[in-house]
Write a protein that holds these residues in place. Structure first.
Motif, short mmCIF file in Angstrom:
data_model
loop_
_atom_site.label_atom_id
_atom_site.label_comp_id
_atom_site.label_asym_id
_atom_site.label_seq_id
_atom_site.Cartn_x
_atom_site.Cartn_y
_atom_site.Cartn_z
N GLU A 199 55.10 57.51 75.20
CA GLU A 199 53.94 56.90 75.84
C GLU A 199 54.27 55.48 76.34
N GLU A 200 53.79 55.17 77.54
CA GLU A 200 54.05 53.84 78.10
C GLU A 200 53.46 52.75 77.22
N SER A 201 52.31 53.02 76.61
CA SER A 201 51.70 51.99 75.76
C SER A 201 52.61 51.63 74.60
N VAL A 202 53.39 52.61 74.12
CA VAL A 202 54.30 52.36 73.00
C VAL A 202 55.59 51.72 73.50
N THR A 203 56.16 52.25 74.58
CA THR A 203 57.42 51.68 75.09
C THR A 203 57.21 50.26 75.59
N ASP A 204 56.10 50.00 76.28
CA ASP A 204 55.81 48.63 76.73
C ASP A 204 55.59 47.70 75.54
N ASP A 205 54.98 48.24 74.48
CA ASP A 205 54.74 47.43 73.29
C ASP A 205 56.07 46.98 72.68
N GLN A 206 57.05 47.87 72.68
CA GLN A 206 58.33 47.53 72.07
C GLN A 206 59.14 46.55 72.92
N LYS A 207 58.78 46.37 74.19
CA LYS A 207 59.48 45.43 75.07
C LYS A 207 58.93 44.02 74.98
N PRO A 209 58.20 40.23 73.94
CA PRO A 209 59.10 39.19 73.41
C PRO A 209 59.00 39.10 71.89
N ALA A 210 60.00 38.56 71.28
CA ALA A 210 60.07 38.49 69.82
C ALA A 210 58.91 37.72 69.22
N ASP A 211 58.35 36.76 69.98
CA ASP A 211 57.26 35.95 69.43
C ASP A 211 55.88 36.59 69.64
N LYS A 212 55.86 37.76 70.25
CA LYS A 212 54.60 38.47 70.47
C LYS A 212 54.48 39.62 69.46
N PRO A 213 53.40 39.66 68.68
CA PRO A 213 53.28 40.72 67.67
C PRO A 213 53.15 42.10 68.33
N LYS A 214 53.85 43.05 67.74
CA LYS A 214 53.82 44.42 68.26
C LYS A 214 52.69 45.22 67.61
N THR A 215 52.19 46.22 68.34
CA THR A 215 51.05 47.03 67.90
C THR A 215 51.49 48.27 67.13
N PHE A 216 52.64 48.84 67.50
CA PHE A 216 53.13 50.08 66.89
C PHE A 216 54.45 49.83 66.16
N ARG A 235 48.20 59.46 77.06
CA ARG A 235 48.04 59.45 78.52
C ARG A 235 49.06 60.32 79.24
N LYS A 236 50.06 60.78 78.52
CA LYS A 236 51.09 61.62 79.17
C LYS A 236 50.54 62.98 79.58
#
Length: 803
Positions: A199-207, A209-216, A235-236
């Motif tokens: 899912e783009e929401s997950v792949t974008d989340d992993q991209k 920056p290090a100082d931004k908290p991730k959701t997944f 959404r896929k």
């Protein structure tokens, strides 16, 4: 003071065999009633001098029935009256009046029948078309809501038919026929497995920056969702075709410290979302869950965790990074979607419409075919129409149809064919006429004893809320359904079928008012633990409880107090009961210290008898009187203002009611209403147990952190659940009250039997029905049965088997 009204009433009321009682009525009224109910006093707005006996006036007869009931229950003359009748005088009065009321009611039933012309309600209409056409298209939304009468929406008096209805029945019929008559190429199905890793929401989340908290959090085998607010829509995949799909999910609880976590599955179009199911996901291993559900075109799937940890901001991940977050979550391995689930193509609805007429592929499509890939192949369209419509109308009308009866529909098809329409389109015109005919929309019953076809329909709509199946139709065709042994066997078959869930759903939904559960929404700050899963568990508990009474033929005293509960983990935790796992409901012994047991202590009932902020002993007491005891109370006087609950928690309901009850006009009803309501005060607005009220004022901390949310309320005054019954007996709490209520078990059973008769026959109770009810109760005592026995006795009764 003139007595001409009484003399006239007595002469009419007492026919040849009972004229000697005319003086008894006059004397009884003069000695015991007239002082308070003459034309000048009219206490209770009742003028007995204006009372007449008019056999064609329903209100007049209802007044006489009201007099009978008041005297029979010894409510009138009131206990403090100076000259109350002795037992012999009262019994003589009641015996004479009972004879005449029963006679008048029975004569009406023999002439016109108990049940006036009865239309299918929205639920029955949808179910009938689903079974008749082998479709699953939602149809209720096409039709206006049905007006309930005598507590149920399948009672003939409330089922009107207007021009508005007819227009909407036409729309619904068109939609149903279109769904069944699908001659297109088979829609492309799906049988795929999806992963959140894609899912783009997950792949974008992993991209980020290090100082931004991730959701997944990404695991080697899964993606972890911690927060209900996470963007977890799949959404896929968008459903391109409506239909029934099988959805399987593999996952487990993550960082759950040995405790399962709930997974919620929704279908959403971003405007609304529907809960398809909720599942208890283990923390000590993986679980694969499955749900088969109807999905609309354009919907997507959405997975949410529930029962995860919360922080001081009310969100599981607020200000934290999913990679290091220590809280609970749901790990999703994969989601598999299969469907639409069809066993054959063209779909079975084509055969339900056209019978055994051959269906052939169209080899060379034409522009006018509108995407059709198949056609109904007939050499003689008129002969085929005659045969097809006679068979279809017989199934739709729930009884045999002659060729003469079918001729009007054949004429419609012939006119369309002559006008250049294809055979399928011409037949669509005729099918629509059948499905909007009064013989389809109304149950065909004639005064007197029902024939086997009408009996099959009454039985099927009672226990399945749909049309008779092939076996019932076959028995009706053989004219053997009415035989007691056959009828008993069919009741057993219908009750053992999964379709009997419609009886449990529709009867309890109306008798116990469970359909009103969304009428108010609890205050989110006072009751943050309430959500769609808890609501589903509330309803599930009560339906499972009723189904258990029905399955095992349990005594109806269980409605008041039972030694078992029907629990899943969600409702068990709401009740503070440990050791229950899973989303399925199971029968569990009542814990020794529990105040639960019976319907009064079930969260669904407690929710529908409260508003979103506070409980009301008045509402709950009125519910007990009407729904459980069958003693509906009159509406409050128009000039008496209602009291508003104190949501700040500075005063209790009891304190407010004490002032309200001091009004003379209110005291009589509140004496009966308030005690059951006070006994239930330890249960809050969503059915949780409380020792103190919740409010916005009190001495507890403003915020308390619990597993499912944030408590922003404070604890107010202590709950006082003591009370006194109208007869002076006192109780200390709900347990004492239920013990007292068990002394009225026969009244509860009588009330349930009457409600079942109303629901089963589609007509309100009449005076002549009272004797059959007492016969049912007598046989119930002899047989020692419970709910299932009552259903059998109702079906075997003359009330059920006659119009």
């Amino acid at each position: 003071m003139s007595w001409r009204h009484f003399v006239y009433a007595g002469l009419i009321l007492c026919h040849t065999a009972t004229r000697a009682h005319a003086a008894d009525f006059k004397g009884f009224f003069e000695r015991h009633c007239i002082e308070c109910h003459d034309a000048g006093t009219k206490k209770g707005d009742f003028n007995i001098e204006a009372l007449t006996w008019k056999t064609d006036d329903r209100q007049s007869l209802e007044r006489w029935v009201g007099i009978f009931d008041k005297v029979d229950k010894q409510e009138m003359p009131p206990p403090k009256a100076k000259d109350r009748p002795d037992a012999a005088t009262r019994d003589a009065f009641l015996a004479a009046l009972r004879r005449e009321l029963h006679s008048e009611s029975a004569v009406r039933q023999q002439t016109d029948g108990r049940v006036v012309l009865r239309r299918l309600n929205r639920v029955e209409y949808e179910n009938t078309l689903h079974d008749l056409l082998a479709i699953d298209l939602p149809l209720q939304h096409y039709l206006p809501e049905d007006a309930p009468s005598h507590g149920f929406d399948n009672v003939s008096e409330g089922l009107r038919l207007s021009m508005l209805h007819m227009g909407q029945f036409l729309e619904a019929a068109d939609a149903a026929i279109t769904a069944a008559l699908d001659l297109r190429r088979q829609p492309e199905g799906v049988n795929r497995r999806f992963r959140y890793q894609d899912e783009e929401s997950v792949t974008d989340d992993q991209k980020k920056p290090a100082d931004k908290p991730k959701t997944f959090r990404i695991l080697p085998d899964a993606v972890v969702i911690f927060d209900d607010n996470s963007p977890s829509t799949l959404r896929k995949f968008v459903f391109k075709t409506r239909g029934q799909y099988r959805i399987r999910i593999s996952g487990y609880s993550f960082q759950a410290a040995g405790r399962p976590t709930w997974l919620k599955l929704y279908a959403t179009d971003f405007k609304t979302r529907r809960l398809l199911g909720y599942f208890d996901m283990p923390s000590d291993g993986k679980r694969e869950v499955e749900v088969v559900a109807n999905i609309e075109q354009g919907e997507l799937l959405e997975l949410k965790p529930y029962d995860t940890n919360y922080n001081e901001k009310g969100l599981a991940l607020y200000g934290h990074d999913a990679g290091t977050y220590p809280g609970r979550g749901i790990a999703i391995e994969w989601i598999h979607v299969e469907g639409p689930l069809v066993k054959s193509w063209p779909p079975p609805g084509v055969a339900r419409l056209f019978g055994d007429l051959p269906v052939k592929p169209i080899e060379n499509g034409k522009p006018g075919d509108r995407g059709r890939a198949f056609t109904i192949a007939v050499d003689d369209p008129l002969a085929a129409a005659e045969k097809t419509l006679q068979g279809f109308a017989s199934r739709a009308f729930r009884r045999p149809v002659t060729s003469e009866d079918a001729a009007r529909y054949v004429k419609l098809a012939k006119a369309a064919i002559d006008g250049g329409q294809t055979f399928e389109d011409a037949m669509r015109v005729a099918f629509r006429a059948v499905l909007t005919s009064p013989r389809f929309l109304f149950l065909e019953e004639r005064p007197g004893k029902l024939d086997d076809w009408a009996l099959a329909s009454r039985l099927s709509y009672f226990l399945w809320s749909t049309c008779p199946d092939d076996e019932l139709r076959s028995l009706a065709a053989q004219d053997v359904l009415r035989h007691p042994d056959t009828l008993h066997a069919q009741v057993e078959r219908l009750l053992n079928s999964p379709k009997a869930a419609a009886f449990v759903e529709n009867f309890t939904g109306q008798w116990l008012e469970l359909r009103q559960i969304d009428f108010t929404q609890p205050d989110r700050k006072l009751y943050p633990e309430f959500d769609d899963i808890l609501k589903a568990a509330m309803l599930g508990e009560t339906k499972a409880f009723f189904a258990e009474l029905l399955r095992d033929d349990l005594r109806l005293s269980n409605l008041i107090q039972s030694d078992f509960l029907m629990l899943n983990r969600c409702i068990a935790e709401h009740y503070g009961i440990e050791g229950v796992t899973g989303e399925a409901f199971h029968r569990m012994p009542l814990p020794a210290a529990s105040h639960r047991g019976g319907v009064l202590a079930q969260a669904s009932v407690l929710k529908v008898t409260a508003n979103g902020t506070a409980t009301s002993p008045v509402i709950r007491g009125a519910w007990v009187a009407k729904r459980l005891l069958g003693e509906p109370l009159p509406p409050p006087p128009a000039d008496v203002p209602a009291f508003e609950p104190d949501t700040r928690g500075s005063t209790t309901i009891r304190e407010q009611l004490a002032k309200h009850r001091s009004l003379t006009a209110c005291a009589r009803c509140h004496t009966r209403m308030d005690p059951p309501g006070f006994a239930l005060e330890n249960f809050d607005a969503i059915g949780g147990w409380r020792d103190r009220y919740r409010g916005k004022e009190g001495d507890s901390p403003k915020q308390q952190f619990r597993g499912r949310g944030i408590w922003e309320y404070k604890l107010g005054p202590a709950v006082d659940s003591t009370g006194e019954m109208p007869d002076g007996r006192e109780f200390a709490n709900i347990d004492d009250f239920k013990t007292l209520l068990l002394g009225r078990e026969e009244q509860v059973v009588r009330n349930l039997t009457q409600n079942l008769l109303v629901y089963a026959t589609g007509a309100g109770m009449q005076f002549a029905d009272r004797a059959p009810v007492e016969e049912i109760l007598a046989r119930l005592k002899t047989k020692g049965g419970g709910l299932r026995t009552i259903v059998h006795e109702i079906v075997q009764s003359t009330v059920f088997q006659n119009k």
